[in-house]
Scaffold this motif. Structure first.
Motif, PDB file in Angstrom:
ATOM      1  N   ILE A 166       0.719  -1.463   0.199  1.00 16.49           N
ATOM      2  CA  ILE A 166       0.167  -0.131   0.180  1.00 16.49           C
ATOM      3  C   ILE A 166       0.396   1.445   0.208  1.00 16.49           C
ATOM      4  CG2 ILE A 166      -2.091  -0.796   1.522  1.00 16.49           C
ATOM      5  CD1 ILE A 166      -1.503   0.064   3.509  1.00 16.49           C
ATOM      6  N   MET A 185      -1.862  -7.437   7.855  1.00 15.30           N
ATOM      7  CA  MET A 185      -2.501  -6.108   7.990  1.00 15.30           C
ATOM      8  C   MET A 185      -3.088  -6.083   7.183  1.00 15.30           C
ATOM      9  SD  MET A 185       0.990  -4.850   9.964  1.00 15.30           S
ATOM     10  CE  MET A 185       0.666  -3.651  10.677  1.00 15.30           C
ATOM     11  N   ASN A 186      -2.798  -5.166   6.046  1.00 18.24           N
ATOM     12  CA  ASN A 186      -3.513  -4.650   5.123  1.00 18.24           C
ATOM     13  C   ASN A 186      -4.310  -5.337   4.384  1.00 18.24           C
ATOM     14  OD1 ASN A 186      -1.335  -2.857   5.380  1.00 18.24           O
ATOM     15  ND2 ASN A 186      -0.188  -3.489   3.859  1.00 18.24           N
ATOM     16  N   LEU A 187      -4.609  -6.858   4.189  1.00 21.32           N
ATOM     17  CA  LEU A 187      -5.940  -7.314   3.041  1.00 21.32           C
ATOM     18  C   LEU A 187      -6.689  -7.629   4.281  1.00 21.32           C
ATOM     19  CD1 LEU A 187      -4.288  -8.688   0.451  1.00 21.32           C
ATOM     20  CD2 LEU A 187      -4.869  -6.651   0.707  1.00 21.32           C
ATOM     21  N   LYS A 188      -6.202  -7.727   5.566  1.00 19.35           N
ATOM     22  CA  LYS A 188      -6.976  -8.435   6.703  1.00 19.35           C
ATOM     23  C   LYS A 188      -7.167  -7.984   7.757  1.00 19.35           C
ATOM     24  CE  LYS A 188      -6.991 -12.741   4.075  1.00 19.35           C
ATOM     25  NZ  LYS A 188      -6.414 -13.736   3.419  1.00 19.35           N
ATOM     26  N   GLY A 189      -6.812  -6.980   8.276  1.00 22.62           N
ATOM     27  CA  GLY A 189      -7.359  -6.226   8.714  1.00 22.62           C
ATOM     28  C   GLY A 189      -6.672  -5.883  10.842  1.00 22.62           C
ATOM     29  N   ARG A 227       5.566   0.708   8.233  1.00 27.46           N
ATOM     30  CA  ARG A 227       4.343   0.636   8.652  1.00 27.46           C
ATOM     31  C   ARG A 227       3.710   0.327  10.227  1.00 27.46           C
ATOM     32  NH1 ARG A 227      -0.288   0.577   8.673  1.00 27.46           N
ATOM     33  NH2 ARG A 227      -1.928  -0.755   7.504  1.00 27.46           N
ATOM     34  N   PHE A 243       3.341   3.382  12.357  1.00 27.38           N
ATOM     35  CA  PHE A 243       1.890   3.518  11.741  1.00 27.38           C
ATOM     36  C   PHE A 243       0.551   3.393  12.590  1.00 27.38           C
ATOM     37  CE2 PHE A 243       3.781   6.461   9.166  1.00 27.38           C
ATOM     38  CZ  PHE A 243       3.859   6.913   7.837  1.00 27.38           C
ATOM     39  N   GLU A 244       1.145   1.967  13.034  1.00 30.46           N
ATOM     40  CA  GLU A 244       0.003   0.912  13.867  1.00 30.46           C
ATOM     41  C   GLU A 244      -0.215   1.207  14.968  1.00 30.46           C
ATOM     42  OE1 GLU A 244      -3.092   0.090  12.783  1.00 30.46           O
ATOM     43  OE2 GLU A 244      -2.853   0.407  10.122  1.00 30.46           O
ATOM     44  N   ALA A 288      -4.062   1.147   6.052  1.00 33.81           N
ATOM     45  CA  ALA A 288      -5.409   0.367   5.174  1.00 33.81           C
ATOM     46  C   ALA A 288      -6.111   0.544   6.636  1.00 33.81           C
ATOM     47  CB  ALA A 288      -4.865  -1.025   5.724  1.00 33.81           C
ATOM     48  N   LYS A 308     -10.235  -0.612   7.642  1.00 37.85           N
ATOM     49  CA  LYS A 308     -11.845  -1.403   7.304  1.00 37.85           C
ATOM     50  C   LYS A 308     -12.659  -0.810   6.487  1.00 37.85           C
ATOM     51  CE  LYS A 308     -10.010  -3.582  11.437  1.00 37.85           C
ATOM     52  NZ  LYS A 308     -10.011  -3.944  12.744  1.00 37.85           N
ATOM     53  N   MET A 344     -11.272  -3.807   3.259  1.00 34.17           N
ATOM     54  CA  MET A 344      -9.986  -3.368   3.936  1.00 34.17           C
ATOM     55  C   MET A 344      -9.625  -2.812   2.407  1.00 34.17           C
ATOM     56  SD  MET A 344      -9.134  -3.862   6.842  1.00 34.17           S
ATOM     57  CE  MET A 344      -7.556  -2.893   6.804  1.00 34.17           C
ATOM     58  N   SER A 365      -7.229   0.708   1.340  1.00 36.15           N
ATOM     59  CA  SER A 365      -6.032   1.136   1.222  1.00 36.15           C
ATOM     60  C   SER A 365      -6.182   2.821   0.265  1.00 36.15           C
ATOM     61  CB  SER A 365      -4.673   0.701   0.249  1.00 36.15           C
ATOM     62  OG  SER A 365      -5.253   0.573  -1.313  1.00 36.15           O
ATOM     63  N   PHE A 399       1.262  12.030  12.893  1.00 33.89           N
ATOM     64  CA  PHE A 399       0.392  10.612  14.472  1.00 33.89           C
ATOM     65  C   PHE A 399      -1.165  11.012  13.881  1.00 33.89           C
ATOM     66  CE2 PHE A 399       3.112   6.965  14.293  1.00 33.89           C
ATOM     67  CZ  PHE A 399       4.484   7.697  14.380  1.00 33.89           C
ATOM     68  N   ILE A 415      -3.110  10.161  11.086  1.00 32.27           N
ATOM     69  CA  ILE A 415      -3.135   8.927  11.149  1.00 32.27           C
ATOM     70  C   ILE A 415      -4.343   8.067  11.797  1.00 32.27           C
ATOM     71  CG2 ILE A 415      -2.472   6.571  11.903  1.00 32.27           C
ATOM     72  CD1 ILE A 415       0.231   6.974  10.882  1.00 32.27           C
ATOM     73  N   LEU A 463     -12.720  -9.576   4.932  1.00 34.08           N
ATOM     74  CA  LEU A 463     -11.852 -10.180   6.429  1.00 34.08           C
ATOM     75  C   LEU A 463     -12.590 -11.586   7.022  1.00 34.08           C
ATOM     76  CD1 LEU A 463     -11.957  -6.234   7.848  1.00 34.08           C
ATOM     77  CD2 LEU A 463     -10.288  -7.649   7.120  1.00 34.08           C
TER      78      LEU A 463
END
Lengths: 413, 125
Positions: free
Chosen positions: A45, A143-147, A169, A172-173, B54, B56, B65, B67, B80, B83, B125
């Motif tokens: 991403i 993380m990016n496709l399944k959350g 990444r 950021f999370e 990414a 939800k 998800m 992006s 941040f 974010i 998901l």
């Protein structure tokens, strides 16, 4: 009735399909194991893609989207949720799809399966096998496709691009990246990624370090790390413990060639097929491009490579087999491998693009190319490193003038 | 004259820039193109970054998800906060590539745009 079968619907496969359609080939089929095309780009991403090909900086999913839309415009046929089970020496291909098992008999095949990650087991990191241990790409997908949230405090082994990107990444999370460890004295990742993933967030990056043990009962609790000597062996006296609940491994990509490795000539160095300048493998009519051939740094180069392979596949289908006169490209000091491995002197190509990687970091050295021991290129390069693929171009004139017997490329003074 | 050295992140080449500056002028060396010069000047006066995330989305119970990215660079010291804004955005509608998810995030003048879609025939998901 398939003329051209393309195995894989990621950037290489989609680019190959697009080129074949643009050249007017009707029956082009892409086999894709996922339920969507785009391959690895769907989970990348971050931006940095497309500068060379689309002339703008895109994120991975945007690059994939542009290829996907173009493929749709051209009516590329893609079979999703399908895999290739076997390819025989006559290019008869057994596929498994929602329709069951089918045998296809394409006139040409393009291999575009991409690559897989080297796992923890392959590098023998001892310790517990608890939860919280991921390959970097798996963590990226989760993380990016399944959350998923994958942990709270992480240690990352490997400072290649994937490790660096995931460092940012995770940061950021809200995951605390306590250390990024790199066994070599340098990173194989792009310098820009060191800047924007490590320096920007003051993440500790330790060169000449590795993980010597993972400790945890049901979940990771800590890792033992130590510095390594010039032979990459851990120096036990330097061992430290870093507490964490997550470990990411970014320790190399391996071209995916399980279905074909026993059928065509493979290179031990690249892990991919041996090819000539038309990207044809040792089996006539079977071509290879993208990460399945050799691991790339920049997806635009994958697209250009796939275009070339596809144009040659289309030419093969229309004009059948031409006789080849293959000369091996020898690698001398400093050059780890070249793609292609061979040049076909009978080729119509005006120029031969040779891609290569060095085996170490070289500053202010020269790339030297010899034809029959006569030097035809002597180019100074400020810096060359294993993590950044180089491309040079040799004009056909240089080759046809002499009676070509030997091509050598090396790093020199 | 102050001197700073840093890597240009304007493209994958990653030129090593050397910047000497004072209140009036900024001199940049080490760049191979104009992107590097601009990056260096901005890095000294108003450092900015692009970010991607990414998020939800929930489309009729289907969780997929999507992006997103900053349309262009936001101030580095707001990363941040931005974010947090992105993560707090509840998306329960169809999103296509290029759609604006948050307009003018935190008054930066920069939009957050989708780089993938939650419309289409694939697993969520």
């Amino acid at each position: 009735m398939t003329d051209l079968l393309i195995v894989g619907g990621g950037p290489a496969g989609l680019s190959a399909a697009i080129k074949a359609k643009e050249l007017g080939l009707e029956n082009v089929l892409v086999i894709e194991r996922n339920n969507r095309d785009g391959g690895i780009l769907n989970q990348c991403i971050h931006s940095g893609f497309g500068i060379k090909y689309f002339k703008e900086e895109l994120t991975g999913p945007e690059y994939a989207y542009k290829l996907s839309e173009r493929a749709r415009e051209l009516n590329v046929d893609i079979k999703f949720n399908s895999i290739v089970l076997d390819i025989d020496e006559n290019k008869n291909t057994k596929i498994l799809s929602e329709n069951g098992v089918e045998i296809l008999k394409p006139k040409a095949i393009i291999l575009a399966m991409g690559c897989r990650e080297r796992p923890r087991g392959a590098i023998n990191i001892p310790g517990d096998r608890c939860s919280g241990i991921f390959s970097a790409g798996t963590a990226q997908e989760l993380m990016n496709l399944k959350g998923y949230t994958i942990g709270k405090e992480a240690v990352i082994l490997g400072s290649g691009d994937i490790g660096l990107i995931m460092t940012r990444r995770l940061t950021f999370e809200g995951v605390k990246v306590k250390a990024v460890l790199e066994i070599m004295p340098y990173s194989s990742g792009l310098k820009r990624n060191i800047a924007q993933c490590i320096y920007d967030f003051n993440i500790p990056l330790y060169y000449n370090h590795t993980i010597t043990e993972i400790i945890g009962k049901e979940r990771v609790e800590a890792v033992k790390v130590s510095s390594v000597d010039e032979n990459r062996n851990p120096i036990m006296e330097t061992e430290k413990i870093i507490s964490c609940d997550t470990v990411l491994f970014s320790v190399g990509l391996i071209p995916e060639n399980e279905i074909i490795r026993n059928k065509i000539k493979m290179s031990e160095i690249t892990g991919g097929a041996i090819v000539d300048n038309s990207y044809e493998t040792s089996t006539r009519g079977v071509f290879s491009c993208g990460n399945t051939l050799h691991v790339h740094d920049i997806v635009d180069n994958v697209t250009f490579e796939a275009f070339k392979a596809s144009a040659n596949a289309v030419d093969y289908i229309r004009n059948n087999e031409k006789n080849k006169n293959l000369i091996k490209i020898e690698t001398g000091q400093g050059v780890r491998y070249t793609i292609p491995n061979f040049i076909d002197i009978n080729s119509d190509d005006e120029n031969f693009d040779i891609k290569f990687r060095t085996d170490n970091i070289y500053k202010n050295k020269k790339i030297k190319v010899y034809i029959n021991d006569e030097i035809i290129m002597d180019r100074k390069k400020k810096i060359m490193s294993p993590g950044e693929m180089e491309i040079i171009s040799i004009a056909k004139d240089n080759i046809s003038k002499k009676c070509l017997e030997k091509v050598l490329i090396k790093v020199g003074e | 004259m102050n001197i700073r050295e840093f890597i240009c992140i304007g493209c994958p080449v990653g030129c090593e820039l050397k910047v000497s500056f004072d209140n009036k002028t900024i001199n940049v060396t080490g760049n191979q193109c104009i992107i590097g010069k601009k990056f260096a000047e901005e890095e000294i006066t108003d450092p900015r970054r692009n970010i991607s995330m990414a998020v939800k989305t929930n489309l009729n119970g289907k969780k997929i998800m999507v992006s997103v990215k900053t349309e262009s660079e936001i101030p580095k010291d707001m990363i941040f906060q931005v974010i947090k804004e992105i993560k707090n955005k509840k998306i329960t509608y169809a999103v296509n590539v290029g759609d604006v998810i948050i307009k003018n995030v935190l008054d930066t003048g920069i939009d957050i745009v989708a780089t993938s879609s939650n419309v289409g025939d694939f697993n969520g998901l």
